[in-house]
Enzyme design. Structure first.
Site, PDB file in Angstrom:
ATOM      1  N   VAL A  13       0.833  -1.197   0.000  1.00 44.02           N
ATOM      2  CA  VAL A  13       0.000   0.000   0.000  1.00 44.02           C
ATOM      3  C   VAL A  13       0.870   1.250   0.000  1.00 44.02           C
ATOM      4  O   VAL A  13       1.867   1.316   0.733  1.00 44.02           O
ATOM      5  CB  VAL A  13      -0.906   0.041   1.254  1.00 44.02           C
ATOM      6  N   CYS A  14       0.489   2.225  -0.815  1.00 47.93           N
ATOM      7  CA  CYS A  14       1.100   3.562  -0.741  1.00 47.93           C
ATOM      8  C   CYS A  14      -0.032   4.579  -0.838  1.00 47.93           C
ATOM      9  O   CYS A  14      -1.194   4.243  -0.608  1.00 47.93           O
ATOM     10  CB  CYS A  14       2.150   3.754  -1.833  1.00 47.93           C
ATOM     11  N   ALA A  15       0.279   5.816  -1.181  1.00 43.44           N
ATOM     12  CA  ALA A  15      -0.754   6.855  -1.195  1.00 43.44           C
ATOM     13  C   ALA A  15      -1.742   6.670  -2.339  1.00 43.44           C
ATOM     14  O   ALA A  15      -2.956   6.777  -2.151  1.00 43.44           O
ATOM     15  CB  ALA A  15      -0.109   8.234  -1.276  1.00 43.44           C
TER      16      ALA A  15
END
Length: 370
Positions: free
Chosen positions: A72-74
């Site tokens: 997960v990232c932004a």
């Protein structure tokens, strides 16, 4: 070259809701992680390395070999790079489509135990955003308070429980999420009730200090609680449950500063002080169900709830003079929520056509002062 698989938010939400083993690897910078995160996720601060193209950024990351990994990232770009590196190690790995922006619309529910006879209360929680909305039902009739998710969520829940939505209410003009209350009322034919104010630019039935709503075997009573906003209301159900909106939280109070000048902040702080004293004078056993929480909401089916007695003990600092309260409050005000001016204006007009909610609403809420 092997394609890195992705996973949509709905699938990950279903995995978590059903207790499926999964390792969620958050690769964002620490500062972003501290703002908001997926419950139970593991943080590895490798964002800068991934962005720089470091092919060994995740060499020291150890995860369970036989459990799916979701990175997960932004927005879903760096997480793809992270997933690719883990995939090369032979792991079953996915990148979360849309990242935390998309996750802001994920949700779960909890049943709120209550002493009210023949009354059911369902808490619907945006797990990343912290927005809490509610369905209250009695004898097949239901009302919705502070709808913050797509109307289909509430329609599906009503159908599942055999409820007919007859009222849709908001506690105030929201500044951290788009209110879905107007659309939900239009979809169901329910009465839309909003605090009486010249802010709203569409038709609704005004809530005043005299408003009471019969709902099956119980009654909802409106209580003016200005301070967070001038038009804020709380709702008392059956003399034993209080829906406090953004006036009272489980460990704090609402902020009075959004969209306000210095003089207006002082005025709202004074009003908030009086509203808090009104609510904290209610019976200690009264359950308090707030409009937000500041922490990610786990998929644990545990309702976020407190009592007036517990809050009175935690909020001893509000039991001072209005002037002393205002000074303390102003010293505690956090940074403003993302896009709060845009969201407020959209909620005033009630028209979200052409708007992508996850772009407008992304980011943690910052409504509470503790």
């Amino acid at each position: 070259m092997e394609t890195t698989p992705t996973l949509d938010v709905t699938t990950l939400r279903n995995w978590l809701e059903n207790g499926k083993p999964v390792t969620i690897l958050d690769v964002r910078p620490l500062a972003e992680r501290q703002e908001w995160a997926i419950p139970g996720s593991i943080h590895v601060d490798v964002y800068d390395k991934l962005k720089a193209g470091d092919e060994h950024a995740l060499d020291n990351v150890n995860v369970a070999q036989h459990v799916p990994v979701v990175t997960v990232c932004a927005a879903g770009r760096m997480s793809l790079k992270a997933a690719g590196q883990l995939q090369a190690k032979g792991l079953e790995v996915y990148s979360l489509e849309g990242g935390m922006k998309a996750w802001s619309l994920a949700w779960n529910t909890a049943i709120v135990p209550t002493s009210l006879p023949q009354v059911s209360i369902l808490q619907i929680r945006r797990t990343g955003k912290g927005c809490l909305s509610y369905m209250v039902a009695s004898e097949g009739e239901a009302l919705v308070i502070d709808a913050s998710l797509d109307e289909k969520v509430y329609l599906d829940l009503a159908m599942m429980h055999g409820w007919q939505i007859t009222y849709v209410l908001d506690t105030h003009l929201h500044a951290d999420h788009l209110s879905r209350s107007r659309v939900l009322a239009l979809q169901t034919g329910a009465k839309l009730l909003l605090p009486e104010s010249d802010k709203f630019q569409f038709s609704y039935e005004p809530v005043t200090s005299q408003t009471t709503l019969p709902l099956g075997k119980t009654l909802l009573k409106a209580i003016p609680t200005p301070g967070h906003t001038l038009e804020s209301f709380s709702y008392l159900v059956g003399e034993s449950v209080l829906f406090s909106g953004d006036t009272l939280f489980v460990d704090g109070i609402g902020r009075p500063d959004l969209k306000a000048s210095a003089d207006e902040i002082r005025q709202k702080a004074t009003l908030l002080h009086r509203s808090l004293h009104t609510l904290l004078a209610l019976p200690e056993s009264l359950q308090v169900l707030p409009g937000h929480t500041s922490k990610p909401v786990a998929f644990d089916e545990e309702p976020i709830v407190t009592t007036i007695g517990e809050l009175a003990a935690k909020l001893s600092w509000v039991k001072v003079s209005e002037e002393a309260f205002a000074q303390t409050l102003l010293a505690k005000i956090p940074a403003t929520p993302p896009n709060y001016l845009t969201i407020s204006e959209l909620n005033r007009g009630g028209d979200f056509s052409g708007i992508e909610p996850m772009e407008v609403e992304a980011g943690a809420n910052r409504c509470a002062i503790s």
